[in-house]
Design an enzyme around this catalytic site. Structure first.
Site, PDB file in Angstrom:
ATOM      1  N   PRO A 119     -43.515  63.555 -31.088  1.00  0.00           N
ATOM      2  CA  PRO A 119     -42.770  64.552 -32.040  1.00  0.00           C
ATOM      3  C   PRO A 119     -43.683  65.766 -32.575  1.00  0.00           C
ATOM      4  CG  PRO A 119     -43.121  62.379 -33.269  1.00  0.00           C
ATOM      5  CD  PRO A 119     -43.559  62.267 -31.766  1.00  0.00           C
ATOM      6  N   CYS A 120     -43.926  66.575 -31.750  1.00  0.00           N
ATOM      7  CA  CYS A 120     -45.064  67.534 -32.171  1.00  0.00           C
ATOM      8  C   CYS A 120     -44.177  68.516 -33.220  1.00  0.00           C
ATOM      9  CB  CYS A 120     -45.632  68.353 -31.114  1.00  0.00           C
ATOM     10  SG  CYS A 120     -44.320  69.142 -30.032  1.00  0.00           S
ATOM     11  N   HIS A 121     -42.825  68.512 -33.410  1.00  0.00           N
ATOM     12  CA  HIS A 121     -42.121  69.341 -34.131  1.00  0.00           C
ATOM     13  C   HIS A 121     -42.371  68.950 -35.600  1.00  0.00           C
ATOM     14  CE1 HIS A 121     -39.465  65.804 -33.042  1.00  0.00           C
ATOM     15  NE2 HIS A 121     -39.015  66.179 -34.521  1.00  0.00           N
TER      16      HIS A 121
END
Length: 158
Positions: A119-121
């Site tokens: 989850p780089c978001h």
């Protein structure tokens, strides 16, 4: 090498392409392709888990991801996965936790072959700025993903 398979699913952020082999996922790409089914077990499992995530029924993933070439990259990836559903952290905060630099965190985010799954978001710029996002419509997609998690987690994000 392994025979690759892929599937493309329709999602609220556009098509999502999942690519992999029977035993490992190779990539997830946002904004590519027309809906197609997969034959490989791992790809089908990833599609099922992504559909559950988009429905708000799943908060994390249990999938075999293609290993990174370095142990440091693996450590940074795991730290990103460790940011909880509905939570965010700045590049600087994640760098401090991992004993890394904000630049290294930015690089691992921008080169992330598994958006949503890794989850780089959830990694934001200083002061809660969205910053860049490599998938879909960039910051617009990142904002949608964060809003989606906020909606289903009951948390208020930055």
């Amino acid at each position: 090498m392994y025979a690759r398979d892929h599937a493309v699913i329709a999602t609220p952020i556009g098509p999502v392409r999942v690519e992999g082999c029977e035993d490992v996922l190779v990539s997830v790409r946002i904004g590519e392709g027309s809906p197609t089914p997969a034959a490989a077990t791992t790809v089908r499992t990833a599609v099922d888990q992504l559909e559950q995530w988009f429905a708000g029924d799943r908060q994390d993933f249990d999938l075999p991801l293609l290993p990174l070439p370095t142990s440091r990259g693996t450590e940074l990836r795991q730290a990103m996965i460790g940011i909880g559903y509905g939570e965010t952290m700045s590049y600087g905060e994640l760098a401090q936790i991992t004993g890394s630099s904000a630049r290294a965190i930015g690089q691992i985010c921008s080169n992330n072959p598994f958006p949503i799954l890794v989850p780089c978001h959830r990694v934001l710029g200083q002061g809660g700025k969205l910053g860049n996002y490599s998938g879909g419509d960039g910051p617009k997609t990142k904002s949608w993903l964060l809003d989606h998690e906020r909606r289903f987690s009951g948390r208020t994000l930055l």
